[in-house]
Design a protein around this motif. Structure first.
Motif, PDB file in Angstrom:
ATOM      1  N   LEU A 102       1.096  -1.669   0.183  1.00 36.53           N
ATOM      2  CA  LEU A 102       0.421  -0.266  -0.134  1.00 36.53           C
ATOM      3  C   LEU A 102       1.135   1.423  -0.250  1.00 36.53           C
ATOM      4  O   LEU A 102       1.745   1.494   0.689  1.00 36.53           O
ATOM      5  CB  LEU A 102      -0.724  -0.125   1.265  1.00 36.53           C
ATOM      6  CG  LEU A 102      -2.218  -1.036   1.266  1.00 36.53           C
ATOM      7  CD1 LEU A 102      -2.819  -1.312   2.664  1.00 36.53           C
ATOM      8  CD2 LEU A 102      -3.057  -1.231   0.135  1.00 36.53           C
TER       9      LEU A 102
ATOM     10  N   ASN B 117      -7.709  -0.317  -7.651  1.00 38.64           N
ATOM     11  CA  ASN B 117      -7.164  -0.673  -6.582  1.00 38.64           C
ATOM     12  C   ASN B 117      -7.064   0.106  -5.648  1.00 38.64           C
ATOM     13  O   ASN B 117      -6.110   0.741  -4.612  1.00 38.64           O
ATOM     14  CB  ASN B 117      -6.296  -1.673  -6.790  1.00 38.64           C
ATOM     15  CG  ASN B 117      -6.822  -3.303  -7.039  1.00 38.64           C
ATOM     16  OD1 ASN B 117      -8.663  -3.342  -6.422  1.00 38.64           O
ATOM     17  ND2 ASN B 117      -6.091  -3.482  -7.476  1.00 38.64           N
ATOM     18  N   THR B 118      -7.543   1.443  -5.572  1.00 36.62           N
ATOM     19  CA  THR B 118      -7.448   3.087  -4.825  1.00 36.62           C
ATOM     20  C   THR B 118      -8.614   3.304  -4.261  1.00 36.62           C
ATOM     21  O   THR B 118      -9.641   3.321  -3.985  1.00 36.62           O
ATOM     22  CB  THR B 118      -6.125   4.066  -5.444  1.00 36.62           C
ATOM     23  OG1 THR B 118      -5.989   3.794  -6.948  1.00 36.62           O
ATOM     24  CG2 THR B 118      -6.170   5.137  -4.849  1.00 36.62           C
TER      25      THR B 118
ATOM     26  N   LEU C 285      -5.747  -2.240   4.491  1.00 36.15           N
ATOM     27  CA  LEU C 285      -6.903  -3.257   3.321  1.00 36.15           C
ATOM     28  C   LEU C 285      -6.867  -4.675   4.008  1.00 36.15           C
ATOM     29  O   LEU C 285      -6.095  -5.814   4.843  1.00 36.15           O
ATOM     30  CB  LEU C 285      -6.011  -3.823   1.592  1.00 36.15           C
ATOM     31  CG  LEU C 285      -6.684  -4.639   1.243  1.00 36.15           C
ATOM     32  CD1 LEU C 285      -6.355  -3.801  -0.789  1.00 36.15           C
ATOM     33  CD2 LEU C 285      -6.242  -6.013   1.361  1.00 36.15           C
TER      34      LEU C 285
ATOM     35  N   ALA D 239      -3.470   0.440  -3.898  1.00 36.04           N
ATOM     36  CA  ALA D 239      -2.565  -0.822  -3.240  1.00 36.04           C
ATOM     37  C   ALA D 239      -2.212  -1.481  -4.967  1.00 36.04           C
ATOM     38  O   ALA D 239      -2.922  -1.980  -5.937  1.00 36.04           O
ATOM     39  CB  ALA D 239      -3.961  -1.670  -2.623  1.00 36.04           C
TER      40      ALA D 239
ATOM     41  N   CYS E 193      -4.203   6.051  -1.988  1.00 35.50           N
ATOM     42  CA  CYS E 193      -3.701   5.345  -1.095  1.00 35.50           C
ATOM     43  C   CYS E 193      -4.275   4.221  -2.075  1.00 35.50           C
ATOM     44  O   CYS E 193      -5.115   3.599  -2.304  1.00 35.50           O
ATOM     45  CB  CYS E 193      -4.238   4.259   0.252  1.00 35.50           C
ATOM     46  SG  CYS E 193      -3.340   2.727   0.684  1.00 35.50           S
TER      47      CYS E 193
ATOM     48  N   GLY F 215      -0.125   0.684   5.381  1.00 34.88           N
ATOM     49  CA  GLY F 215       0.582   1.653   4.333  1.00 34.88           C
ATOM     50  C   GLY F 215       1.616   2.365   5.315  1.00 34.88           C
ATOM     51  O   GLY F 215       1.737   1.539   6.355  1.00 34.88           O
TER      52      GLY F 215
ATOM     53  N   MET G  21     -10.965  -1.569   2.074  1.00 31.61           N
ATOM     54  CA  MET G  21      -9.844  -0.366   2.107  1.00 31.61           C
ATOM     55  C   MET G  21     -10.507   0.164   3.201  1.00 31.61           C
ATOM     56  O   MET G  21     -11.661   0.766   3.032  1.00 31.61           O
ATOM     57  CB  MET G  21      -9.117  -0.233   1.211  1.00 31.61           C
ATOM     58  CG  MET G  21      -9.085  -1.133  -0.074  1.00 31.61           C
ATOM     59  SD  MET G  21      -8.454  -0.626  -1.668  1.00 31.61           S
ATOM     60  CE  MET G  21      -6.229   0.209  -0.983  1.00 31.61           C
TER      61      MET G  21
ATOM     62  N   CYS H 191      -2.996   4.047   5.341  1.00 29.39           N
ATOM     63  CA  CYS H 191      -4.359   2.832   4.870  1.00 29.39           C
ATOM     64  C   CYS H 191      -3.841   1.884   5.224  1.00 29.39           C
ATOM     65  O   CYS H 191      -3.195   1.065   5.829  1.00 29.39           O
ATOM     66  CB  CYS H 191      -3.529   3.002   3.025  1.00 29.39           C
ATOM     67  SG  CYS H 191      -4.715   2.456   2.052  1.00 29.39           S
TER      68      CYS H 191
ATOM     69  N   GLU I 159       0.861   5.552   0.140  1.00 31.55           N
ATOM     70  CA  GLU I 159      -0.313   6.502   0.925  1.00 31.55           C
ATOM     71  C   GLU I 159       0.638   8.197   0.203  1.00 31.55           C
ATOM     72  O   GLU I 159       1.238   7.638  -0.264  1.00 31.55           O
ATOM     73  CB  GLU I 159      -0.722   6.742   1.732  1.00 31.55           C
ATOM     74  CG  GLU I 159      -0.728   5.696   3.036  1.00 31.55           C
ATOM     75  CD  GLU I 159       0.021   4.858   3.232  1.00 31.55           C
ATOM     76  OE1 GLU I 159      -0.774   4.570   4.831  1.00 31.55           O
ATOM     77  OE2 GLU I 159       0.699   5.102   3.965  1.00 31.55           O
TER      78      GLU I 159
END
Length: 119
Positions: free
Chosen positions: A4, A76-77, A97, A24, A22, A110, A34, A95, A6
């Protein structure tokens, strides 16, 4: 493994706005959550907001009406739009996930981005 990254933290005056992002990468499950957490000095890390791949959202009471979380599943953000910032929003923002693999939950973090709100 999931990575991740950021961006978007910084220094802003009270009442101002910032947008955190962020991204991923790696072995990301199709279904995941997330989110953003924050940690101020000498406090525990707390949830700010999170969002599932289906768009279900949770906010901490302290940020409702001021912060907006969103995500782009194709990228994936996850984003956190922070408006009407207050000095008490000052913290390191992380961040996160969360995804499930088999019978296990996996949580990734992150490196954190600093947000400072001056009065």
């Amino acid at each position: 493994q999931v990575h991740l990254v950021e961006s978007g933290g910084g220094l802003v005056q009270a009442g101002g706005s910032l947008r955190l992002s962020c991204a991923a990468s790696g072995s990301i499950s199709r279904v995941n959550t997330m989110g953003w957490y924050r940690q101020a000095p000498e406090t525990e890390r707390e949830l700010v907001a999170d969002i599932t791949t289906r768009g279900s959202i949770n906010y901490a009471d302290s940020v409702k009406g001021r912060f907006t979380i969103s995500r782009d599943n194709a990228k994936n953000t996850v984003y956190l739009q922070m408006n009407s910032l207050k000095p008490e929003d000052t913290a390191d923002y992380y961040c996160n996930l969360l995804q499930v693999g088999g019978q296990h939950e996996y949580k990734y973090w992150g490196q954190g981005t600093q947000v400072t709100v001056s009065s």
